[in-house]
Design a protein around this motif. Structure first.
Motif, short mmCIF file in Angstrom:
data_model
loop_
_atom_site.label_atom_id
_atom_site.label_comp_id
_atom_site.label_asym_id
_atom_site.label_seq_id
_atom_site.Cartn_x
_atom_site.Cartn_y
_atom_site.Cartn_z
N PRO A 281 0.81 -1.22 0.00
CA PRO A 281 0.00 0.00 0.00
C PRO A 281 0.84 1.27 0.00
O PRO A 281 0.51 2.24 -0.71
N LEU A 282 1.92 1.29 0.76
CA LEU A 282 2.79 2.48 0.77
C LEU A 282 3.43 2.69 -0.60
O LEU A 282 3.53 3.82 -1.09
N LEU A 283 3.86 1.61 -1.24
CA LEU A 283 4.51 1.72 -2.55
C LEU A 283 3.53 2.23 -3.60
O LEU A 283 3.88 3.07 -4.44
N LEU A 284 2.30 1.75 -3.56
CA LEU A 284 1.30 2.20 -4.52
C LEU A 284 0.93 3.66 -4.28
O LEU A 284 0.71 4.42 -5.23
N ALA A 285 0.85 4.05 -3.02
CA ALA A 285 0.57 5.45 -2.71
C ALA A 285 1.69 6.35 -3.20
O ALA A 285 1.44 7.41 -3.80
N TYR A 286 2.92 5.93 -2.97
CA TYR A 286 4.08 6.71 -3.40
C TYR A 286 4.06 6.92 -4.91
O TYR A 286 4.40 8.00 -5.41
N ASP A 287 3.65 5.90 -5.64
CA ASP A 287 3.60 5.99 -7.11
C ASP A 287 2.49 6.92 -7.58
O ASP A 287 2.58 7.49 -8.67
N ALA A 288 1.45 7.11 -6.75
CA ALA A 288 0.27 7.84 -7.20
C ALA A 288 0.27 9.33 -6.84
O ALA A 288 -0.51 10.09 -7.41
N VAL A 289 1.12 9.75 -5.92
CA VAL A 289 1.02 11.12 -5.39
C VAL A 289 1.98 12.07 -6.09
O VAL A 289 2.84 11.67 -6.89
N THR A 290 1.83 13.35 -5.78
CA THR A 290 2.69 14.39 -6.34
C THR A 290 4.08 14.33 -5.71
O THR A 290 4.29 13.69 -4.68
N ASP A 291 5.02 15.05 -6.32
CA ASP A 291 6.37 15.08 -5.79
C ASP A 291 6.40 15.64 -4.36
O ASP A 291 7.15 15.15 -3.51
N ALA A 292 5.58 16.66 -4.11
CA ALA A 292 5.57 17.27 -2.78
C ALA A 292 5.07 16.26 -1.73
O ALA A 292 5.63 16.17 -0.62
N THR A 293 4.05 15.49 -2.08
CA THR A 293 3.53 14.49 -1.14
C THR A 293 4.52 13.35 -0.97
O THR A 293 4.63 12.78 0.11
N ARG A 294 5.27 13.04 -2.04
CA ARG A 294 6.30 12.00 -1.92
C ARG A 294 7.35 12.40 -0.89
O ARG A 294 7.79 11.57 -0.08
N VAL A 295 7.74 13.65 -0.91
CA VAL A 295 8.73 14.13 0.05
C VAL A 295 8.19 13.97 1.47
O VAL A 295 8.90 13.51 2.38
N GLU A 296 6.92 14.32 1.67
CA GLU A 296 6.32 14.19 2.99
C GLU A 296 6.20 12.73 3.41
O GLU A 296 6.46 12.37 4.57
N LEU A 297 5.84 11.87 2.45
CA LEU A 297 5.72 10.45 2.74
C LEU A 297 7.06 9.85 3.14
O LEU A 297 7.17 9.08 4.09
N LEU A 298 8.11 10.23 2.42
CA LEU A 298 9.44 9.74 2.76
C LEU A 298 9.88 10.24 4.13
O LEU A 298 10.54 9.51 4.89
N ALA A 299 9.51 11.45 4.47
CA ALA A 299 9.86 11.99 5.79
C ALA A 299 9.19 11.19 6.90
O ALA A 299 9.81 10.86 7.91
N VAL A 300 7.91 10.85 6.69
CA VAL A 300 7.20 10.03 7.68
C VAL A 300 7.87 8.67 7.81
O VAL A 300 8.06 8.16 8.92
N LEU A 301 8.24 8.09 6.68
CA LEU A 301 8.86 6.77 6.70
C LEU A 301 10.22 6.82 7.38
O LEU A 301 10.56 5.92 8.16
N HIS A 302 10.98 7.86 7.11
CA HIS A 302 12.32 7.96 7.70
C HIS A 302 12.27 8.17 9.21
O HIS A 302 13.17 7.74 9.93
N ARG A 303 11.23 8.82 9.69
CA ARG A 303 11.12 8.97 11.16
C ARG A 303 10.27 7.85 11.75
O ARG A 303 9.88 7.90 12.92
N ARG A 304 10.01 6.84 10.93
CA ARG A 304 9.34 5.60 11.34
C ARG A 304 7.96 5.86 11.96
O ARG A 304 7.55 5.18 12.90
N GLY A 305 7.25 6.85 11.40
CA GLY A 305 5.89 7.11 11.87
C GLY A 305 5.79 7.60 13.28
O GLY A 305 4.74 7.48 13.91
N ALA A 306 6.88 8.18 13.79
CA ALA A 306 6.91 8.57 15.20
C ALA A 306 6.41 9.98 15.45
O ALA A 306 6.24 10.39 16.60
#
Length: 339
Positions: A254-279
């Protein structure tokens, strides 16, 4: 060894666990791993009992039944698949630092990491011994092939785990390597449990290979189902924390499919959430809303259904039987309960 009652979904698996096959497996597991003062065996017993649904050994029994063999004759080999599976869970809980497994403290939490490592290793060696034991009375060729199938699955599991570790936090690489990762990490053992049952049940190689392909596709569907349940089920239902995958930066579908579907700005935010492990505050809720908004859960469900349908198609080589009905029912159950 048929399942009483109709093939309902999702209660089908609960019915299967309560069937004659399930009772036989649990009784044999308890007989082989009694309460003991021996520390190592006590850790193994804690890891194995009380048993879960025992889906993998159940598939071994019914694969043997579907090719005309006796499930009772392959009981030890069926338990071998549970030993290898549980060994990987024990080691995974060390790698992921998960504290909960099947609704209670994980083995590394209760007994410490050194004890958990040794107990997992102990189970792996028991698995190979049990496959050989399950092949008594079977010609040497199929027994050797069954041992080889278990060994290959174990090697693939390790490759899959290593690949997943390399993909943590990297959604670009994750999208490219996810199918291979789940084929190795999860599909491999499902492949082996069916192939072992078929080989020891007396199948010729083409039929055993078809059941191996059935198992592999079913395992891939199972992993996608597990990815989905992280967002659709409660910790009480899954037996592990709801945020386990996100906490570990794991690239679920689900995360991979979402990443493929969103804008570049949302991708950056998604990666930030992932890098801080959802904390971060609201991270988990933001992820859940994003997956819903872009249809990522529905997209993952479609992939899961596709693998389950490919699995069912491989059963066309079998003649109708109680065992074949169970294998068909497991494939149908795989896609239930995630709507």
């Amino acid at each position: 060894m048929t399942v009483a009652g109709s093939t309902r979904y999702p209660p089908f698996i609960d019915d299967l666990a309560r069937s004659e096959s399930g009772r036989l497996l649990r009784a044999e597991l308890g007989r082989r791993w009694p309460e003991t003062p021996d520390q190592l065996d006590a850790i193994v017993r804690y890891a194995l009992l009380p048993a879960g649904k025992m889906l993998r050994p159940m598939m071994t029994l019914h694969a043997a039944e579907a090719v005309g063999g006796s499930p009772r004759d392959v009981l030890a080999a069926a338990l071998a698949t549970e030993y290898l599976h549980v060994a990987t869970l024990v080691h995974d809980d060390i790698i992921d630092a998960d504290t909960l497994r099947r609704g209670r403290p994980a083995v590394p939490v209760k007994y410490g990491i050194p004890g958990a490592i040794v107990a997992g290793d102990h189970l792996i060696f028991h698995a190979f011994r049990a496959v050989v034991e399950g092949g008594r009375g079977v010609p040497p060729g199929p027994v050797v092939a069954a041992v080889a199938a278990l060994a290959e699955a174990g090697q693939d599991l390790c490759r899959g785990q290593a690949l997943e570790a390399r993909l943590v936090g990297d959604l670009d690489a994750g999208a490219r390597w996810y199918p291979e990762m789940i084929r190795l990490k999860t599909g491999a053992l499902f492949r082996a449990v069916c192939e072992i049952g078929a080989l020891l049940g007396g199948a010729d190689q083409p039929v055993a290979s078809a059941l191996a392909r059935y198992g592999e596709h079913l395992g891939m569907a199972f992993q996608i189902r597990d990815d989905l349940l992280s967002y659709l089920a409660t910790p009480e239902q899954t037996g592990k924390p709801a945020t386990s995958d996100l906490n570990n930066g794991r690239p679920t579908l689900p995360l991979l499919l979402a990443y493929d579907a969103v804008t570049d700005a949302t991708r950056v935010e998604l990666l930030a959430v992932l890098h801080r492990r959802g904390a971060g505050p609201g991270d988990v809720e933001w992820i859940a809303a994003l997956l819903r908004d872009v249809g990522a859960v529905d997209g993952a469900r479609l992939r899961m259904v596709g693998h389950a349908e490919l699995a069912r198609a491989e059963l066309a080589v079998l003649t109708p039987s109680a065992g074949t009905d169970v294998l068909t029912g497991i494939a149908a159950w795989m896609t239930s309960g995630t709507a």
